[in-house]
Design a protein around this motif. Sequence first.
Motif, PDB file in Angstrom:
ATOM      1  N   HIS A 199       0.796  -1.231   0.000  1.00  0.00           N
ATOM      2  CA  HIS A 199       0.000   0.000   0.000  1.00  0.00           C
ATOM      3  C   HIS A 199       0.827   1.280   0.000  1.00  0.00           C
ATOM      4  O   HIS A 199       0.328   2.350   0.309  1.00  0.00           O
ATOM      5  CB  HIS A 199      -0.953  -0.008   1.203  1.00  0.00           C
ATOM      6  N   GLY A 200       2.085   1.193  -0.384  1.00  0.00           N
ATOM      7  CA  GLY A 200       2.887   2.401  -0.465  1.00  0.00           C
ATOM      8  C   GLY A 200       4.248   2.098  -1.040  1.00  0.00           C
ATOM      9  O   GLY A 200       4.734   0.968  -0.986  1.00  0.00           O
ATOM     10  N   GLY A 201       4.869   3.114  -1.652  1.00  0.00           N
ATOM     11  CA  GLY A 201       6.209   2.960  -2.181  1.00  0.00           C
ATOM     12  C   GLY A 201       6.316   2.127  -3.434  1.00  0.00           C
ATOM     13  O   GLY A 201       7.398   1.667  -3.788  1.00  0.00           O
ATOM     14  N   THR A 202       5.200   1.938  -4.145  1.00  0.00           N
ATOM     15  CA  THR A 202       5.204   1.055  -5.318  1.00  0.00           C
ATOM     16  C   THR A 202       4.909   1.793  -6.617  1.00  0.00           C
ATOM     17  O   THR A 202       4.663   1.167  -7.643  1.00  0.00           O
ATOM     18  CB  THR A 202       4.168  -0.068  -5.135  1.00  0.00           C
ATOM     19  N   GLY A 203       4.911   3.125  -6.585  1.00  0.00           N
ATOM     20  CA  GLY A 203       4.674   3.902  -7.791  1.00  0.00           C
ATOM     21  C   GLY A 203       3.273   3.709  -8.346  1.00  0.00           C
ATOM     22  O   GLY A 203       2.293   3.705  -7.590  1.00  0.00           O
ATOM     23  N   ALA A 217       5.596  10.402 -14.017  1.00  0.00           N
ATOM     24  CA  ALA A 217       7.006  10.055 -14.207  1.00  0.00           C
ATOM     25  C   ALA A 217       7.687   9.774 -12.871  1.00  0.00           C
ATOM     26  O   ALA A 217       8.482   8.830 -12.742  1.00  0.00           O
ATOM     27  CB  ALA A 217       7.722  11.188 -14.934  1.00  0.00           C
ATOM     28  N   GLU A 218       7.374  10.578 -11.860  1.00  0.00           N
ATOM     29  CA  GLU A 218       7.966  10.377 -10.536  1.00  0.00           C
ATOM     30  C   GLU A 218       7.495   9.073  -9.908  1.00  0.00           C
ATOM     31  O   GLU A 218       8.252   8.396  -9.190  1.00  0.00           O
ATOM     32  CB  GLU A 218       7.625  11.565  -9.639  1.00  0.00           C
ATOM     33  N   LEU A 219       6.268   8.678 -10.191  1.00  0.00           N
ATOM     34  CA  LEU A 219       5.765   7.402  -9.683  1.00  0.00           C
ATOM     35  C   LEU A 219       6.518   6.229 -10.316  1.00  0.00           C
ATOM     36  O   LEU A 219       6.792   5.224  -9.654  1.00  0.00           O
ATOM     37  CB  LEU A 219       4.259   7.276  -9.940  1.00  0.00           C
ATOM     38  N   PHE A 220       6.866   6.349 -11.582  1.00  0.00           N
ATOM     39  CA  PHE A 220       7.644   5.284 -12.219  1.00  0.00           C
ATOM     40  C   PHE A 220       9.050   5.209 -11.638  1.00  0.00           C
ATOM     41  O   PHE A 220       9.604   4.112 -11.488  1.00  0.00           O
ATOM     42  CB  PHE A 220       7.677   5.478 -13.741  1.00  0.00           C
ATOM     43  N   TYR A 233      10.565   1.744 -10.054  1.00  0.00           N
ATOM     44  CA  TYR A 233      11.847   1.139 -10.435  1.00  0.00           C
ATOM     45  C   TYR A 233      12.811   1.091  -9.252  1.00  0.00           C
ATOM     46  O   TYR A 233      13.581   0.130  -9.105  1.00  0.00           O
ATOM     47  CB  TYR A 233      12.474   1.894 -11.603  1.00  0.00           C
ATOM     48  N   THR A 234      12.753   2.103  -8.394  1.00  0.00           N
ATOM     49  CA  THR A 234      13.595   2.103  -7.196  1.00  0.00           C
ATOM     50  C   THR A 234      13.203   0.951  -6.279  1.00  0.00           C
ATOM     51  O   THR A 234      14.055   0.233  -5.741  1.00  0.00           O
ATOM     52  CB  THR A 234      13.475   3.439  -6.443  1.00  0.00           C
ATOM     53  N   ALA A 235      11.902   0.753  -6.119  1.00  0.00           N
ATOM     54  CA  ALA A 235      11.417  -0.338  -5.272  1.00  0.00           C
ATOM     55  C   ALA A 235      11.803  -1.696  -5.841  1.00  0.00           C
ATOM     56  O   ALA A 235      12.196  -2.603  -5.105  1.00  0.00           O
ATOM     57  CB  ALA A 235       9.904  -0.234  -5.112  1.00  0.00           C
ATOM     58  N   PHE A 236      11.705  -1.845  -7.174  1.00  0.00           N
ATOM     59  CA  PHE A 236      12.125  -3.104  -7.804  1.00  0.00           C
ATOM     60  C   PHE A 236      13.608  -3.360  -7.567  1.00  0.00           C
ATOM     61  O   PHE A 236      14.027  -4.485  -7.288  1.00  0.00           O
ATOM     62  CB  PHE A 236      11.836  -3.074  -9.305  1.00  0.00           C
TER      63      PHE A 236
END
Length: 285
Positions: free
Chosen positions: A114-118, A247-250, A254-257
């Motif tokens: 529920h958070g940090g996943t873009g 764009a910031e959500l992507f 990618y950071t989370a991945f």
Amino acid sequence: MFVVVGVTGNTGSAVADTLLDKKQAVRVVVRSADRGAPWKAKGAEIAVASLEDVTALTKAFEGADGVYLLVPPNYGAEAWLADQRQRMDRAAEAVQKSGVEHVVFLSSVGGHLHGGTGPIRAVSYGEQALGCLAKRLTILRPCYFMENWMPSVGMVKQQGVLPTFIAPSVKIPMIATQDIGRIGAEQLLSGGRGRTIVELAGPEEYSPEQTAAALGAILGKTITAQHAPLGAVVPTFKSFGFSDEAAELFEEMYTAFSKGTIVYEHLTKLVRGRVTLDDALRAMV
């Protein structure tokens, strides 16, 4: 009769084709009659509706044994997450008003987070919104689409370079949209039971290096996977017409991945597709 949303895209078209091949009655939801013409020629019923028109969408869902539902994103929206949540709410309202009892919803790996996943945050919200209203809800959580490589094919052909925000040697789950659609259709035909999670992956995991090698074999030339820094995500996606927020959500995704925080909820129950990366890439090329 089954209703399919998103037939102008990859997964929705695969759902509808699979059902029609099985001689099922299908109603496709399109934004205009001309977009539905190819499906009418295949034998599908056409319903003209959009996610902005709850009344028309409700009518499109009425009388269905099940609905395949995805909520296409408008990546140009300035307040992208709020806009997508509103779309989810309208789709859920149409489900409730139509009385359709089974919904197969296209979510994503990490949909339980529920958070940090873009952008995955949007489908996570959709899971919750539909979970409150659908009597039977089947949630599809696929991983990285193999077709995500398609926009890079032109650069691959011209420059021999495959750009990637994923570390070249890291193997990740990838799945073809054809498999997602086939499994979605099978879930519709099964009728559903309560709230069901279906975690999806391809036949095996693949790395960007393997993707580059497969493209090289197909094209008969050397292809190199080129690792782009995460700091390049925002300017790259903005160049595609994405809003600042989208764009910031992507970049967040990618950071989370890269940190390994976006994972399957039920890894031991993974449903694997049949289409190999090589087969998918050949179709793209």
